[in-house]
Write a protein that holds these residues in place. Structure first.
Motif, PDB file in Angstrom:
ATOM      1  N   ASN A   1      -9.843   8.720  50.125  1.00  0.00           N
ATOM      2  CA  ASN A   1      -8.977   7.117  49.832  1.00  0.00           C
ATOM      3  C   ASN A   1      -8.091   7.188  50.150  1.00  0.00           C
ATOM      4  OD1 ASN A   1     -11.231   6.734  47.291  1.00  0.00           O
ATOM      5  ND2 ASN A   1      -9.917   7.602  46.187  1.00  0.00           N
ATOM      6  N   ASN A   2      -6.375   7.865  49.782  1.00  0.00           N
ATOM      7  CA  ASN A   2      -5.712   6.970  50.316  1.00  0.00           C
ATOM      8  C   ASN A   2      -5.238   8.353  50.571  1.00  0.00           C
ATOM      9  OD1 ASN A   2      -5.715   4.135  50.211  1.00  0.00           O
ATOM     10  ND2 ASN A   2      -4.878   4.221  47.879  1.00  0.00           N
ATOM     11  N   THR A   3      -5.384   9.677  51.274  1.00  0.00           N
ATOM     12  CA  THR A   3      -4.654  10.421  51.376  1.00  0.00           C
ATOM     13  C   THR A   3      -6.408  11.630  52.211  1.00  0.00           C
ATOM     14  OG1 THR A   3      -3.853  12.726  50.259  1.00  0.00           O
ATOM     15  CG2 THR A   3      -5.821  12.071  49.566  1.00  0.00           C
ATOM     16  N   THR A   4      -5.255  12.672  53.039  1.00  0.00           N
ATOM     17  CA  THR A   4      -7.060  13.627  53.598  1.00  0.00           C
ATOM     18  C   THR A   4      -7.377  14.261  52.558  1.00  0.00           C
ATOM     19  OG1 THR A   4      -5.232  15.378  54.536  1.00  0.00           O
ATOM     20  CG2 THR A   4      -5.663  12.895  55.760  1.00  0.00           C
ATOM     21  N   ILE A   5      -8.428  15.407  52.787  1.00  0.00           N
ATOM     22  CA  ILE A   5      -8.707  16.486  51.491  1.00  0.00           C
ATOM     23  C   ILE A   5      -7.555  17.044  51.951  1.00  0.00           C
ATOM     24  CG2 ILE A   5     -10.364  18.671  51.778  1.00  0.00           C
ATOM     25  CD1 ILE A   5     -11.855  15.781  51.084  1.00  0.00           C
ATOM     26  N   GLY A   6      -6.695  17.976  53.277  1.00  0.00           N
ATOM     27  CA  GLY A   6      -6.010  18.942  53.413  1.00  0.00           C
ATOM     28  C   GLY A   6      -4.783  18.839  52.356  1.00  0.00           C
ATOM     29  N   GLU A   7      -3.905  17.030  52.374  1.00  0.00           N
ATOM     30  CA  GLU A   7      -3.446  17.048  51.326  1.00  0.00           C
ATOM     31  C   GLU A   7      -3.396  16.790  50.113  1.00  0.00           C
ATOM     32  OE1 GLU A   7      -1.417  13.065  54.830  1.00  0.00           O
ATOM     33  OE2 GLU A   7      -2.924  12.621  52.693  1.00  0.00           O
ATOM     34  N   TYR A   8      -4.661  16.449  49.638  1.00  0.00           N
ATOM     35  CA  TYR A   8      -5.366  16.822  48.745  1.00  0.00           C
ATOM     36  C   TYR A   8      -5.415  18.315  48.232  1.00  0.00           C
ATOM     37  CZ  TYR A   8      -8.094  15.842  44.404  1.00  0.00           C
ATOM     38  OH  TYR A   8      -9.002  16.050  42.877  1.00  0.00           O
ATOM     39  N   LYS A   9      -5.686  19.581  48.420  1.00  0.00           N
ATOM     40  CA  LYS A   9      -5.346  20.565  48.878  1.00  0.00           C
ATOM     41  C   LYS A   9      -4.240  20.913  47.830  1.00  0.00           C
ATOM     42  CE  LYS A   9      -8.698  22.882  51.177  1.00  0.00           C
ATOM     43  NZ  LYS A   9      -9.458  23.105  51.975  1.00  0.00           N
ATOM     44  N   ALA A  10      -3.624  20.257  49.197  1.00  0.00           N
ATOM     45  CA  ALA A  10      -2.074  21.114  49.460  1.00  0.00           C
ATOM     46  C   ALA A  10      -1.835  20.172  47.626  1.00  0.00           C
ATOM     47  CB  ALA A  10      -0.998  20.602  50.413  1.00  0.00           C
ATOM     48  N   ALA A  11      -1.673  19.542  47.313  1.00  0.00           N
ATOM     49  CA  ALA A  11      -1.313  18.994  45.992  1.00  0.00           C
ATOM     50  C   ALA A  11      -1.924  19.865  44.620  1.00  0.00           C
ATOM     51  CB  ALA A  11      -1.166  17.172  46.006  1.00  0.00           C
ATOM     52  N   LYS A  12      -3.187  19.947  45.137  1.00  0.00           N
ATOM     53  CA  LYS A  12      -3.647  21.028  43.752  1.00  0.00           C
ATOM     54  C   LYS A  12      -3.091  22.464  43.711  1.00  0.00           C
ATOM     55  CE  LYS A  12      -5.653  17.151  42.525  1.00  0.00           C
ATOM     56  NZ  LYS A  12      -5.255  16.669  40.471  1.00  0.00           N
ATOM     57  N   SER A  13      -3.234  22.512  45.248  1.00  0.00           N
ATOM     58  CA  SER A  13      -2.201  24.012  45.259  1.00  0.00           C
ATOM     59  C   SER A  13      -1.598  23.943  44.113  1.00  0.00           C
ATOM     60  CB  SER A  13      -2.606  24.403  46.405  1.00  0.00           C
ATOM     61  OG  SER A  13      -1.816  25.881  46.409  1.00  0.00           O
ATOM     62  N   ASP A  14      -0.186  23.291  44.499  1.00  0.00           N
ATOM     63  CA  ASP A  14       0.621  23.566  43.904  1.00  0.00           C
ATOM     64  C   ASP A  14       0.426  22.818  42.469  1.00  0.00           C
ATOM     65  OD1 ASP A  14       2.829  23.536  46.482  1.00  0.00           O
ATOM     66  OD2 ASP A  14       2.844  21.396  46.505  1.00  0.00           O
ATOM     67  N   GLU A  15      -0.097  22.176  42.108  1.00  0.00           N
ATOM     68  CA  GLU A  15      -0.651  22.055  40.636  1.00  0.00           C
ATOM     69  C   GLU A  15      -1.133  23.412  40.101  1.00  0.00           C
ATOM     70  OE1 GLU A  15      -3.081  19.020  39.813  1.00  0.00           O
ATOM     71  OE2 GLU A  15      -2.081  17.676  40.502  1.00  0.00           O
ATOM     72  N   TYR A  16      -1.862  23.865  40.553  1.00  0.00           N
ATOM     73  CA  TYR A  16      -2.662  25.483  40.507  1.00  0.00           C
ATOM     74  C   TYR A  16      -1.310  26.304  40.292  1.00  0.00           C
ATOM     75  CZ  TYR A  16      -4.810  30.155  40.520  1.00  0.00           C
ATOM     76  OH  TYR A  16      -5.361  31.271  39.668  1.00  0.00           O
ATOM     77  N   GLU A  17      -0.465  26.753  41.181  1.00  0.00           N
ATOM     78  CA  GLU A  17       0.636  27.630  40.911  1.00  0.00           C
ATOM     79  C   GLU A  17       1.323  27.260  39.783  1.00  0.00           C
ATOM     80  OE1 GLU A  17       0.677  30.264  42.916  1.00  0.00           O
ATOM     81  OE2 GLU A  17      -1.257  30.073  43.607  1.00  0.00           O
ATOM     82  N   SER A  18       1.816  25.678  39.258  1.00  0.00           N
ATOM     83  CA  SER A  18       2.694  25.742  38.472  1.00  0.00           C
ATOM     84  C   SER A  18       2.131  26.459  37.119  1.00  0.00           C
ATOM     85  CB  SER A  18       2.869  24.785  38.069  1.00  0.00           C
ATOM     86  OG  SER A  18       1.881  23.146  38.030  1.00  0.00           O
ATOM     87  N   LEU A  19       0.680  25.856  37.112  1.00  0.00           N
ATOM     88  CA  LEU A  19      -0.359  27.058  35.686  1.00  0.00           C
ATOM     89  C   LEU A  19       0.523  27.781  35.135  1.00  0.00           C
ATOM     90  CD1 LEU A  19      -3.326  26.046  36.929  1.00  0.00           C
ATOM     91  CD2 LEU A  19      -2.489  25.007  35.022  1.00  0.00           C
ATOM     92  N   LYS A  20       1.005  28.202  33.456  1.00  0.00           N
ATOM     93  CA  LYS A  20       1.619  28.975  33.585  1.00  0.00           C
ATOM     94  C   LYS A  20       0.225  30.547  32.825  1.00  0.00           C
ATOM     95  CE  LYS A  20       5.168  27.785  31.371  1.00  0.00           C
ATOM     96  NZ  LYS A  20       5.929  27.478  32.127  1.00  0.00           N
ATOM     97  N   ASP A  21      -1.276  29.708  32.608  1.00  0.00           N
ATOM     98  CA  ASP A  21      -2.362  30.707  32.776  1.00  0.00           C
ATOM     99  C   ASP A  21      -3.611  30.797  33.957  1.00  0.00           C
ATOM    100  OD1 ASP A  21      -4.090  32.748  31.289  1.00  0.00           O
ATOM    101  OD2 ASP A  21      -4.452  31.167  29.577  1.00  0.00           O
ATOM    102  N   LYS A  22      -3.512  31.677  34.227  1.00  0.00           N
ATOM    103  CA  LYS A  22      -4.569  30.982  35.384  1.00  0.00           C
ATOM    104  C   LYS A  22      -5.701  32.331  34.769  1.00  0.00           C
ATOM    105  CE  LYS A  22      -1.143  30.512  39.033  1.00  0.00           C
ATOM    106  NZ  LYS A  22      -0.275  30.808  40.128  1.00  0.00           N
ATOM    107  N   ARG A  23      -5.819  33.035  33.992  1.00  0.00           N
ATOM    108  CA  ARG A  23      -6.516  33.777  33.654  1.00  0.00           C
ATOM    109  C   ARG A  23      -8.557  33.526  33.576  1.00  0.00           C
ATOM    110  NH1 ARG A  23      -6.109  35.084  27.758  1.00  0.00           N
ATOM    111  NH2 ARG A  23      -4.898  34.342  27.570  1.00  0.00           N
ATOM    112  N   ASP A  24      -9.234  34.156  34.537  1.00  0.00           N
ATOM    113  CA  ASP A  24     -10.677  33.307  34.758  1.00  0.00           C
ATOM    114  C   ASP A  24     -10.412  31.880  35.836  1.00  0.00           C
ATOM    115  OD1 ASP A  24     -11.508  35.433  33.556  1.00  0.00           O
ATOM    116  OD2 ASP A  24     -11.320  34.981  31.375  1.00  0.00           O
ATOM    117  N   MET A  25      -9.505  31.901  36.540  1.00  0.00           N
ATOM    118  CA  MET A  25      -9.379  30.337  36.882  1.00  0.00           C
ATOM    119  C   MET A  25      -8.999  30.530  38.578  1.00  0.00           C
ATOM    120  SD  MET A  25      -9.756  27.551  36.791  1.00  0.00           S
ATOM    121  CE  MET A  25      -9.201  26.990  34.861  1.00  0.00           C
TER     122      MET A  25
END
Length: 105
Positions: free
Chosen positions: A46-70
């Motif tokens: 779409n309007n982004t690259t896979i690398g940018e998408y993964k970086a955005a999702k990494s930021d979202e993942y890091e901000s999760l409070k509960d990462k158990r089993d994830m």
């Protein structure tokens, strides 16, 4: 597929980072493999690259409070499935295959 590498070069007391693509991983192999190498992070989605998408999702993942089993990859696959209604691995492999396949126009 090969990933880019980063190395440091020191010259006159200064350090310079140099990033080189996956093609260098084939320097002792067949040239045709180096020329057709597709690095996933450079693929446009779409309007982004896979690398940018993964970086955005990494930021979202890091901000999760509960990462158990994830793990990050599990989070990435679930997010991709929710947003695009497609499987992450199959989609990336399919795009790479389409890019690498020879076409007659």
């Amino acid at each position: 597929m090969a990933k880019p590498n980063i190395t440091k070069i020191f010259h006159n007391g200064h350090a310079y980072e140099l990033e080189y693509g996956g093609w260098l991983n084939h320097r002792y192999g067949e040239a045709s493999k180096a020329l057709t190498e597709v690095y996933s992070n450079d693929i446009h989605l779409n309007n982004t690259t896979i690398g940018e998408y993964k970086a955005a999702k990494s930021d979202e993942y890091e901000s999760l409070k509960d990462k158990r089993d994830m793990t990050f990859m599990k989070y990435l696959r679930q997010s991709f499935k929710t947003e695009f209604d497609m499987e992450w691995n199959e989609t990336i492999k399919g795009i790479k295959k389409a890019i690498e396949s020879p076409r007659i126009i």
